[in-house]
Design a protein around this motif. Structure first.
Motif, mmCIF file in Angstrom:
data_model
loop_
_atom_site.group_PDB
_atom_site.id
_atom_site.type_symbol
_atom_site.label_atom_id
_atom_site.label_comp_id
_atom_site.label_asym_id
_atom_site.label_seq_id
_atom_site.Cartn_x
_atom_site.Cartn_y
_atom_site.Cartn_z
ATOM 1 N N THR A 223 0.846 -1.190 0.000
ATOM 2 C CA THR A 223 0.000 0.000 0.000
ATOM 3 C C THR A 223 0.876 1.232 0.000
ATOM 4 O OG1 THR A 223 -1.825 -1.088 1.162
ATOM 5 C CG2 THR A 223 -1.728 1.311 1.314
ATOM 6 N N PHE A 224 0.538 2.190 -0.870
ATOM 7 C CA PHE A 224 1.223 3.477 -0.951
ATOM 8 C C PHE A 224 0.463 4.454 -0.064
ATOM 9 C CE2 PHE A 224 1.781 7.572 -3.373
ATOM 10 C CZ PHE A 224 3.153 7.712 -3.188
ATOM 11 N N GLY A 225 1.032 4.834 1.067
ATOM 12 C CA GLY A 225 0.314 5.663 2.029
ATOM 13 C C GLY A 225 -0.807 4.875 2.657
ATOM 14 N N THR A 226 -2.041 5.306 2.426
ATOM 15 C CA THR A 226 -3.193 4.596 2.988
ATOM 16 C C THR A 226 -4.285 4.306 1.965
ATOM 17 O OG1 THR A 226 -4.303 6.675 3.583
ATOM 18 C CG2 THR A 226 -2.859 5.689 5.249
ATOM 19 N N LYS A 227 -4.237 4.938 0.785
ATOM 20 C CA LYS A 227 -5.404 4.943 -0.106
ATOM 21 C C LYS A 227 -5.311 4.032 -1.311
ATOM 22 C CE LYS A 227 -6.709 9.745 0.862
ATOM 23 N NZ LYS A 227 -7.085 11.030 0.243
ATOM 24 N N HIS A 228 -4.097 3.708 -1.749
ATOM 25 C CA HIS A 228 -3.939 2.999 -3.016
ATOM 26 C C HIS A 228 -2.919 1.876 -2.871
ATOM 27 C CE1 HIS A 228 -6.129 6.031 -5.374
ATOM 28 N NE2 HIS A 228 -5.544 6.926 -4.588
ATOM 29 N N MET A 229 -3.084 0.861 -3.713
ATOM 30 C CA MET A 229 -2.091 -0.205 -3.757
ATOM 31 C C MET A 229 -0.871 0.210 -4.582
ATOM 32 S SD MET A 229 -4.257 -3.747 -4.171
ATOM 33 C CE MET A 229 -5.344 -3.165 -5.476
ATOM 34 N N THR A 230 0.255 -0.330 -4.213
ATOM 35 C CA THR A 230 1.419 -0.250 -5.078
ATOM 36 C C THR A 230 1.258 -1.256 -6.217
ATOM 37 O OG1 THR A 230 2.599 -1.950 -3.814
ATOM 38 C CG2 THR A 230 2.914 0.354 -3.128
ATOM 39 N N ARG A 231 2.127 -1.145 -7.202
ATOM 40 C CA ARG A 231 2.134 -2.138 -8.280
ATOM 41 C C ARG A 231 2.264 -3.540 -7.713
ATOM 42 N NH1 ARG A 231 7.246 -1.381 -11.909
ATOM 43 N NH2 ARG A 231 8.163 -1.787 -9.874
ATOM 44 N N GLU A 232 3.199 -3.691 -6.760
ATOM 45 C CA GLU A 232 3.435 -5.006 -6.187
ATOM 46 C C GLU A 232 2.233 -5.497 -5.390
ATOM 47 O OE1 GLU A 232 7.272 -3.175 -7.285
ATOM 48 O OE2 GLU A 232 5.443 -2.453 -6.309
ATOM 49 N N GLY A 233 1.582 -4.581 -4.670
ATOM 50 C CA GLY A 233 0.389 -4.958 -3.930
ATOM 51 C C GLY A 233 -0.739 -5.383 -4.848
#
Length: 274
Positions: A223-233
């Motif tokens: 998760t990038f911050g709290t709102k979105h997934m990372t590419r890996e996630g």
């Protein structure tokens, strides 16, 4: 089921206005783009189509890709890049059913359906249909189920769209962290195509004010911050859901140019027949 990715970008899109970063310049050179998020789903059996979210780029997307105007639409949440194109209904549609969740958002005190009704009260053409998450509803010949995901501070929903005759299934993660509830994952599982929010690669989490979250066993933030997934996630979610095919969407221009157009990152205009 014919799926057209009208908008695959985040809130500023790629190229971003006024930006000359390597990624935006590369997009211009390649004549590709990622406008704000929207997906068109056509039921070729019934000659109907369903729109997922009203991008602010609605007019441009429909003219560019030549898809049919929708017979119904779904709104996943009330952030402007998913909602503000709704004003395009004026003088374009005679009538349009808008489906949105009926759960009250603690932050706003209203459901997504109520917010849409209130904010677009001047649009006589729309009929907002409050929809209960986790309860399947028939729209345009498809069985559609909204599911809660995690996109603080506002409620947000992913969804599964299934053709009851062919068994074809499209799942959308919605804007979400990796922390998608188990009950929602069950609904989204086993899609022929998954559209998953993968806003940036995990290595960029070091530049977020609060870093990354939901690290895997190797310490990679999902998760990038709290709102979105990372590419890996997003890719790990795809594995968890047993997706047959995955395209990453809601992509930011912060992807380095060397990574921004690699598989499975989507660009506008992609079409899939399920």
């Amino acid at each position: 089921m014919r799926v057209t990715l009208l908008g695959t970008g985040d809130t500023t899109g790629t190229p971003t206005v006024g930006c000359d970063c390597d990624t935006c310049e590369t997009a211009r050179e390649r004549d590709v783009e990622r406008t704000r998020f929207s997906v068109h789903v056509e039921n070729e059996r019934t000659d109907e189509s369903l729109l997922i979210d009203f991008s602010p780029d609605f007019r441009y997307q429909f003219l560019r890709d030549g898809v049919s105007l929708p017979d119904a639409a779904i709104i996943t949440h009330i952030h402007f890049d998913h909602l503000d194109g709704l004003g395009n209904v004026f003088r374009v549609f005679d009538s349009l059913d808008i489906y949105a969740a009926n759960e009250t958002d603690p932050k706003t005190g209203k459901s997504v359906a109520e917010t849409v009704s209130d904010d677009y009260h001047y649009l006589d053409q729309i009929d907002v249909r409050p929809t209960t998450p986790h309860e399947s509803i028939r729209i345009c010949g498809f069985d559609v189920t909204l599911v809660p995901v995690e996109h603080p501070p506002l409620v947000c929903y992913g969804l599964a769209i299934e053709d009851p005759e062919t068994g074809a299934k499209l799942s959308l993660s919605g804007d979400t962290s990796y922390n998608v509830p188990a009950a929602s994952r069950e609904v989204l599982a086993d899609p022929d195509l998954l559209l998953a929010d993968g806003i940036v690669p995990a290595h960029l989490c070091e530049y977020h004010p609060i870093g990354g979250r939901h690290e895997n066993e190797d310490g990679v933030p999902r998760t990038f911050g709290t709102k979105h997934m990372t590419r890996e996630g997003a890719l790990e979610l795809a594995d968890d859901l047993n997706a047959d095919r995955t395209r990453l969407v809601h992509l930011a221009h912060y992807y380095p140019a060397t990574e921004a157009f690699e598989e499975p990152l989507a660009i506008d205009g992609e079409t899939y027949v399920l």
